[in-house]
Design an enzyme around this catalytic site. Sequence first.
Site, PDB file in Angstrom:
ATOM      1  N   SER A 185     -24.184  22.773  22.459  1.00  0.00           N
ATOM      2  CA  SER A 185     -23.161  21.751  22.288  1.00  0.00           C
ATOM      3  C   SER A 185     -23.770  20.552  21.551  1.00  0.00           C
ATOM      4  O   SER A 185     -24.223  20.695  20.417  1.00  0.00           O
ATOM      5  CB  SER A 185     -22.572  21.346  23.638  1.00  0.00           C
ATOM      6  OG  SER A 185     -21.406  20.585  23.462  1.00  0.00           O
ATOM      7  N   ASP A 254      -5.648  41.550  20.442  1.00  0.00           N
ATOM      8  CA  ASP A 254      -6.690  42.260  21.182  1.00  0.00           C
ATOM      9  C   ASP A 254      -7.128  43.546  20.492  1.00  0.00           C
ATOM     10  O   ASP A 254      -8.322  43.836  20.368  1.00  0.00           O
ATOM     11  CB  ASP A 254      -6.181  42.552  22.601  1.00  0.00           C
ATOM     12  CG  ASP A 254      -7.273  43.040  23.523  1.00  0.00           C
ATOM     13  OD1 ASP A 254      -8.425  43.118  23.091  1.00  0.00           O
ATOM     14  OD2 ASP A 254      -6.962  43.340  24.689  1.00  0.00           O
ATOM     15  N   ASP A 257      -9.752  44.751  17.049  1.00  0.00           N
ATOM     16  CA  ASP A 257     -11.135  45.251  17.046  1.00  0.00           C
ATOM     17  C   ASP A 257     -11.239  46.683  17.550  1.00  0.00           C
ATOM     18  O   ASP A 257     -12.337  47.237  17.648  1.00  0.00           O
ATOM     19  CB  ASP A 257     -12.038  44.341  17.880  1.00  0.00           C
ATOM     20  CG  ASP A 257     -11.514  44.134  19.296  1.00  0.00           C
ATOM     21  OD1 ASP A 257     -11.003  45.094  19.894  1.00  0.00           O
ATOM     22  OD2 ASP A 257     -11.622  43.008  19.823  1.00  0.00           O
ATOM     23  N   ALA A 259     -10.303  47.864  20.602  1.00  0.00           N
ATOM     24  CA  ALA A 259     -10.428  48.033  22.055  1.00  0.00           C
ATOM     25  C   ALA A 259      -9.464  47.109  22.777  1.00  0.00           C
ATOM     26  O   ALA A 259      -9.340  45.928  22.436  1.00  0.00           O
ATOM     27  CB  ALA A 259     -11.849  47.748  22.510  1.00  0.00           C
ATOM     28  N   ASP A 261      -9.391  45.243  25.632  1.00  0.00           N
ATOM     29  CA  ASP A 261     -10.272  44.735  26.687  1.00  0.00           C
ATOM     30  C   ASP A 261     -10.003  43.276  27.037  1.00  0.00           C
ATOM     31  O   ASP A 261     -10.765  42.661  27.796  1.00  0.00           O
ATOM     32  CB  ASP A 261     -11.739  44.892  26.279  1.00  0.00           C
ATOM     33  CG  ASP A 261     -12.063  44.174  24.967  1.00  0.00           C
ATOM     34  OD1 ASP A 261     -11.137  43.619  24.339  1.00  0.00           O
ATOM     35  OD2 ASP A 261     -13.247  44.175  24.581  1.00  0.00           O
ATOM     36  N   ILE A 263     -10.178  40.781  25.005  1.00  0.00           N
ATOM     37  CA  ILE A 263     -11.092  39.912  24.264  1.00  0.00           C
ATOM     38  C   ILE A 263     -10.819  40.028  22.769  1.00  0.00           C
ATOM     39  O   ILE A 263     -10.651  41.129  22.249  1.00  0.00           O
ATOM     40  CB  ILE A 263     -12.557  40.285  24.548  1.00  0.00           C
ATOM     41  CG1 ILE A 263     -12.879  40.087  26.033  1.00  0.00           C
ATOM     42  CG2 ILE A 263     -13.517  39.470  23.690  1.00  0.00           C
ATOM     43  CD1 ILE A 263     -14.181  40.700  26.456  1.00  0.00           C
ATOM     44  N   ASP A 397     -14.639  29.617  22.501  1.00  0.00           N
ATOM     45  CA  ASP A 397     -14.996  28.221  22.768  1.00  0.00           C
ATOM     46  C   ASP A 397     -13.757  27.333  22.678  1.00  0.00           C
ATOM     47  O   ASP A 397     -13.128  27.253  21.623  1.00  0.00           O
ATOM     48  CB  ASP A 397     -16.050  27.756  21.756  1.00  0.00           C
ATOM     49  CG  ASP A 397     -16.710  26.446  22.136  1.00  0.00           C
ATOM     50  OD1 ASP A 397     -16.049  25.609  22.777  1.00  0.00           O
ATOM     51  OD2 ASP A 397     -17.884  26.252  21.793  1.00  0.00           O
ATOM     52  N   HIS A 437     -17.390  27.725  26.123  1.00  0.00           N
ATOM     53  CA  HIS A 437     -18.274  26.698  25.567  1.00  0.00           C
ATOM     54  C   HIS A 437     -19.660  26.786  26.197  1.00  0.00           C
ATOM     55  O   HIS A 437     -19.849  26.429  27.359  1.00  0.00           O
ATOM     56  CB  HIS A 437     -17.692  25.307  25.784  1.00  0.00           C
ATOM     57  CG  HIS A 437     -18.480  24.234  25.115  1.00  0.00           C
ATOM     58  ND1 HIS A 437     -18.697  24.215  23.754  1.00  0.00           N
ATOM     59  CD2 HIS A 437     -19.137  23.151  25.612  1.00  0.00           C
ATOM     60  CE1 HIS A 437     -19.430  23.166  23.443  1.00  0.00           C
ATOM     61  NE2 HIS A 437     -19.722  22.513  24.557  1.00  0.00           N
TER      62      HIS A 437
END
Length: 521
Positions: A185, A254, A257, A259, A261, A263, A397, A437
């Site tokens: 940071s 999602d 990519d 997958a 998941d 994320i 983040d 973060h």
Amino acid sequence: MKVASLLSLALPGAALAATDPFQSRCNEFQNKIDIANVTVRSVAYVAAGQNISQAEVASVCKASVQASVDLCRVTMNISTSDRSHLWAEAWLPRNYTGRFVSTGNGGLAGCVQETDLNFAANFGFATVGTNGGHDGDTAKYFLNNSEVLADFAYRSVHEGTVVGKQLTQLFYDEGYNYSYYLGCSTGGRQGYQQVQRFPDDYDGVIAGSAAMNFINLISWGAFLWKATGLADDPDFISANLWSVIHQEIVRQCDLVDGALDGIIEDPDFCAPVIERLICDGTTNGTSCITGAQAAKVNRALSDFYGPDGTVYYPRLNYGGEADSASLYFTGSMYSRTEEWYKYVVYNDTNWNSSQWTLESAKLALEQNPFNIQAFDPNITAFRDRGGKLLSYHGTQDPIISSTDSKLYYRRVANALNAAPSELDEFYRFFQISGMGHCGDGTGASYIGQGYGTYTSKAPQVNLLRTMVDWVENGKAPEYMPGNKLNANGSIEYMRKHCRYPKHNIHTGPGNYTDPNSWTCV
């Protein structure tokens, strides 16, 4: 004999010190310290497991920290001018490995990051940290005192490093063989500052989630507030609605990519259509938004442009918006932004957020006090002296856009006319999917960047160890291993995070928890 026995019973600590060379050396160390501009406040032996004394630590910085190893703790003031000084600590461990490391700060600085000191000392590093030149996460000390501002902008880490190295050489007969830096940071910004301004300070620099585009990051907080409006606006978006928006963004992005998941591996490949959430007359306002609210979301999730049409700061990471709500989307200007404008840009305690305009952002950037922007791409001096720069940034983040780290990488490539393979020789940047973060988040975000992110169950996942391998053994990291931990601390799965400019794609045949089912492309 009897007297000696009584003394040994009455003074067990003294008797132990007499038979323990390390403790004796620590007890006698204060008498050896004679360093210019340094006033020693205390020198104390701290045994592993002992609580770190907070007696002389600013109240806002007090935290519960237990020493991970036996160490000698030095607390001191370092004078940087006749109007400024640093509070600093050096932790000198018994299990010393011949390595020195400096730590950075967070936010608007103001506290020694004792957890980072503890993390590094655990692995045998002599370590130092400062409070950045003032107490607490506030800009009020910058008012009418440019020297304190200079400490925060660039001076504190360098001065702390100079003193920390001297103490290391005084305490250990062998001195130190290698020097490192660890920060995230604001600490990430400080790491880049060191690379750019003091290239000889470290052999290896770890800079995470860096606030290097500092001035524009500060102004971005005002932009986001203007984009989303006041809390009493009829179209204000509540934290609960931001959670709904977040879920829809993840739903749309999602699978990009490969997958499912939860994320978003790389937000740059995501282009969510927010208008899908507009209420259709059959849904209620708790699970959908109005057209006016959709427009606000689109503004908030867009690049921030200055008055001359140039991009001052890139958009917020898709996937981080729900956590950003409590910081940037509250109906009030982000506190750090407001303080910076009040105490630095306008140097006026009567200034208030309603006076902010795009011209304010332009003025702040033109000021750039003490070149606090750590965005200079010319890092040839650091490269040429053999330094290694390892950078990481979480794609989730909610405070600092990870795109800014990508932009800096590209700036360096352009300035040095260097292909990725050439940058790889000394500068490697890793996107950490699902990391918030500096840590946390929903993904495999435990990469060993500090306490709470390292587990003995996976000792190889340790950023300090990774950097040591690169600097001392020539083993550069091809990927960044990260763990997703369960609530009980066990490892749920591991993921190999890609070295930029590559990004992860799920190619199978295993499911998303299998690290070998992902490919960097």
